[in-house]
Design an enzyme around this catalytic site. Structure first.
Site, PDB file in Angstrom:
ATOM      1  N   ARG A 107     -13.382  -7.369 -11.094  1.00  0.00           N
ATOM      2  CA  ARG A 107     -13.625  -6.702  -9.800  1.00  0.00           C
ATOM      3  C   ARG A 107     -14.375  -5.374  -9.974  1.00  0.00           C
ATOM      4  NH1 ARG A 107      -8.110  -6.888  -6.526  1.00  0.00           N
ATOM      5  NH2 ARG A 107      -9.481  -6.086  -4.880  1.00  0.00           N
ATOM      6  N   LYS A 150     -12.154  -9.476  -3.516  1.00  0.00           N
ATOM      7  CA  LYS A 150     -10.692  -9.312  -3.563  1.00  0.00           C
ATOM      8  C   LYS A 150     -10.144  -9.987  -4.832  1.00  0.00           C
ATOM      9  CE  LYS A 150     -10.309  -6.870   0.121  1.00  0.00           C
ATOM     10  NZ  LYS A 150      -9.978  -5.453  -0.048  1.00  0.00           N
ATOM     11  N   SER A 199     -13.468   1.001   2.912  1.00  0.00           N
ATOM     12  CA  SER A 199     -12.446   0.760   1.888  1.00  0.00           C
ATOM     13  C   SER A 199     -11.442   1.895   1.810  1.00  0.00           C
ATOM     14  CB  SER A 199     -13.112   0.570   0.518  1.00  0.00           C
ATOM     15  OG  SER A 199     -12.136   0.623  -0.496  1.00  0.00           O
ATOM     16  N   ARG A 244     -12.501 -14.548  -1.854  1.00  0.00           N
ATOM     17  CA  ARG A 244     -11.632 -15.172  -0.851  1.00  0.00           C
ATOM     18  C   ARG A 244     -12.391 -16.017   0.162  1.00  0.00           C
ATOM     19  NH1 ARG A 244      -6.926 -10.613  -0.017  1.00  0.00           N
ATOM     20  NH2 ARG A 244      -5.720 -11.316  -1.824  1.00  0.00           N
ATOM     21  N   GLY A 276      -5.885  -4.125  -7.695  1.00  0.00           N
ATOM     22  CA  GLY A 276      -7.025  -3.252  -7.422  1.00  0.00           C
ATOM     23  C   GLY A 276      -6.564  -1.916  -6.870  1.00  0.00           C
ATOM     24  N   GLN A 308      -9.188   1.992  -0.354  1.00  0.00           N
ATOM     25  CA  GLN A 308      -8.994   2.303  -1.773  1.00  0.00           C
ATOM     26  C   GLN A 308      -9.966   3.385  -2.222  1.00  0.00           C
ATOM     27  OE1 GLN A 308      -9.190  -1.355  -3.974  1.00  0.00           O
ATOM     28  NE2 GLN A 308      -7.281  -2.117  -3.117  1.00  0.00           N
ATOM     29  N   SER A 326       0.836  -1.211   0.000  1.00  0.00           N
ATOM     30  CA  SER A 326       0.000   0.000   0.000  1.00  0.00           C
ATOM     31  C   SER A 326       0.864   1.252   0.000  1.00  0.00           C
ATOM     32  CB  SER A 326      -0.894   0.015   1.236  1.00  0.00           C
ATOM     33  OG  SER A 326      -1.803  -1.045   1.195  1.00  0.00           O
ATOM     34  N   ASP A 329      -6.472  -8.275   4.529  1.00  0.00           N
ATOM     35  CA  ASP A 329      -5.661  -9.083   3.618  1.00  0.00           C
ATOM     36  C   ASP A 329      -5.031 -10.292   4.321  1.00  0.00           C
ATOM     37  OD1 ASP A 329      -6.275  -7.351   1.571  1.00  0.00           O
ATOM     38  OD2 ASP A 329      -4.463  -6.158   1.806  1.00  0.00           O
TER      39      ASP A 329
HETATM   40  C1  S3P Z   1      -5.545  -1.413   0.101  1.00  0.00           C
HETATM   41  C2  S3P Z   1      -6.777  -1.484   0.697  1.00  0.00           C
HETATM   42  C3  S3P Z   1      -7.505  -2.723   0.922  1.00  0.00           C
HETATM   43  C4  S3P Z   1      -6.628  -3.959   0.736  1.00  0.00           C
HETATM   44  C5  S3P Z   1      -5.744  -3.843  -0.454  1.00  0.00           C
HETATM   45  C6  S3P Z   1      -4.844  -2.632  -0.341  1.00  0.00           C
HETATM   46  C7  S3P Z   1      -4.900  -0.099  -0.095  1.00  0.00           C
HETATM   47  O1  S3P Z   1      -8.585  -2.785   0.011  1.00  0.00           O
HETATM   48  O2  S3P Z   1      -7.422  -5.122   0.650  1.00  0.00           O
HETATM   49  O3  S3P Z   1      -4.922  -4.993  -0.589  1.00  0.00           O
HETATM   50  O4  S3P Z   1      -3.700  -0.056  -0.369  1.00  0.00           O
HETATM   51  O5  S3P Z   1      -5.605   0.924   0.052  1.00  0.00           O
HETATM   52  P1  S3P Z   1      -9.978  -2.053   0.355  1.00  0.00           P
HETATM   53  O6  S3P Z   1      -9.639  -0.720   0.842  1.00  0.00           O
HETATM   54  O7  S3P Z   1     -10.758  -1.987  -0.907  1.00  0.00           O
HETATM   55  O8  S3P Z   1     -10.601  -2.928   1.395  1.00  0.00           O
END
Ligand code: S3P
Length: 453
Positions: free
Chosen positions: A135, A359, A179, A363, A107, A181, A35, A332
């Site tokens: 996804r 994911k 999330s 999963r 993602g 992300q 991340s 994760d």
């Molecule tokens: C991540 C957020 C997580 C995680 C991904 C990395 C990030 O996803 O599962 O591997 O770097 O912001 P979500 O925020 O969609 O849960």
């Protein structure tokens, strides 16, 4: 509607076999956090001036992000192992890329870049592999459209997607899912929006975007709430200043070595340089609740984050009912947590984890299949699973696990094989390189017996 990109011709997948070993011993350095690595590359790419990034994870996911920012006009150069120099585009902004931006399996790469690109007056086509192309992207595109981004996708809001950005206005948005992300994509777009962009989090999720933006000189507001997660805000028009960034080690990768030591017959293992951030350390808390012998010592600092050394010793684990509030901080790590549950005495229940369905694979299904094929009783729930741990009876093993394009399922299965009664096979290990290229080296250092075929 957009057509999907042609499928790449695949060679015969490479399998791996993990044989039981009696002892695990040694120490490894956690690879750069995935991340934080994505974020360091993205932020350096839009900053004013030249940044250096060290400790960068050189997994395929991050390399795809590096290629994308280069195609958008940033200067990107590798100067040594994990060491990169990035010349940011600064006030000039990104330029329209000549070709598609391919995010492979990632993602995080695709979704955060949709936000970052959305703030610029450019058009870019986002593509990915079979897993990423299945996804959901609407969770990010819906708020970005509200800000003024134009986005056209394949059926059902999947990749490929064409994103046209520029002229954004700030929004206040409460994502329906917890999330990081989604939060991060909106904040990165908010950097170039008119006004103050505000994200109200349902639950606290990883806060690396907030921390790293601050390190790049951006003011970020974070207001904790009694009910719900924090409210995060960023004023548009702030320019990022180039930085010497150091990336901390990844707790999600460290969890494999730690789990392998916890289920081992003898020995122990330690992982150094691991990022210590309460939005990421749920696995350590959950394993301790199972009775895991885990100790943490201070081990320095990286950009915006503290780091620790974690020492794990073989432990008699007992099943637990996982507190759903811990789920976002170990989202994760749930596949490897399920492996701990398989070795524990009694039932372990995981709920509140419906996000696992979207994911790199579904999963929940992948975890259940991984355990069942190796002789562990497991029940699938809509938002989690119940594992009946084998305890002193031991995990029989002997099964072939389908990786389903999912690196964390493949690695979890190989760790399980190190302590099962019989070997565990994984049908395809290609995806492990997306997040943990040193995985096989680290497994060998710690005394695991894994061969590829
Ligand atoms: C991540 C957020 C997580 C995680 C991904 C990395 C990030 O996803 O599962 O591997 O770097 O912001 P979500 O925020 O969609 O849960």
């Amino acid at each position: 509607m957009l057509s999907t990109s042609p499928k790449k011709a695949h060679l015969k997948p490479m399998r791996a076999i993990s044989r039981p070993v009696s002892q695990i011993a040694g120490s490894v350095r956690a690879p750069g956090d995935k991340s934080c690595s994505h974020r360091a590359v993205m932020m350096a790419a839009v900053a004013q001036g030249e940044s250096t990034v060290t400790g960068l994870l050189e997994g395929e996911d991050v390399l795809n992000t590096a290629k994308a920012v280069k195609a958008l006009g940033a200067g990107v150069e590798r100067t040594g192992p994990g060491a990169w120099t990035i010349e940011g585009v600064g006030a000039k902004g990104f330029s329209t890329p000549a070709a598609d931006l391919d995010f492979g399996n990632s993602g995080t790469g695709a979704r955060l870049m949709m936000g970052l690109v959305g703030g610029h007056d450019v058009t870019a086509r986002f593509v990915g592999d079979a897993s990423l192309s299945s996804r959901p992207m609407e969770r990010v595109l819906k708020p970005l459209r509200e800000m003024g981004v134009t986005a056209e996708t394949a059926t059902g809001g999947r990749l490929p997607a064409v994103i046209r950005g520029g002229n954004l206005k700030a929004i206040r948005y409460a994502p329906p899912e917890a999330s990081a992300q989604v939060k991060s994509a909106i904040m990165l777009a908010g950097l170039r929006a008119d006004g103050v962009t505000i994200v109200e989090e349902k639950e606290a999720t990883r806060d690396h975007t907030e921390r790293m933006l601050r390190a790049f000189g951006v003011e970020v507001g974070v207001e904790e709430r009694v009910h719900g997660g924090p409210v995060v805000s960023v004023r548009g028009g702030q320019m990022l200043k180039a930085l010497k960034a150091e990336v901390a080690g990844d707790p999600s990768s460290a969890a494999f070595a730690l789990a392998m030591a916890l289920i081992a017959g003898e020995g122990g293992a330690s992982v150094t340089g691991m990022l210590d951030n309460r939005t990421r350390t749920g696995f350590i808390d959950a394993a301790k609740a199972m009775g895991a012998d885990l100790r943490t010592e201070e081990d320095g600092q990286a950009t915006g984050e503290d780091t620790v050394r974690v020492i794990a010793a073989p432990s008699r684990l007992r099943g637990v009912s996982l507190d759903p509030a811990l789920v976002p901080s170990m989202i994760d790590e749930l596949p490897i947590f399920a492996v701990l549950a398989a070795f524990a005495d009694g039932k372990t229940t995981v709920t509140g984890a419906a996000e696992l369905r979207v994911k790199e694979s579904d999963r929940i299904k992948a975890i259940c299949a991984m355990l069942a094929v190796n002789g562990v009783e497991v029940e699938e729930l809509p938002d989690g699973f119940i594992v009946t741990g084998r305890g002193p009876r031991g995990v029989s093993g002997g099964g072939t696990v389908e990786a389903r394009h999912d690196h964390r399922i493949a690695m979890s299965a190989l760790v399980m094989g190190s302590a099962a009664k019989d070997l565990v096979t994984v049908d395809d290990i290609a995806m492990i390189a997306t997040s943990y290229p040193e995985f096989f080296g680290h497994m060998a250092t710690l005394g695991a017996d894994v061969v590829t075929a």
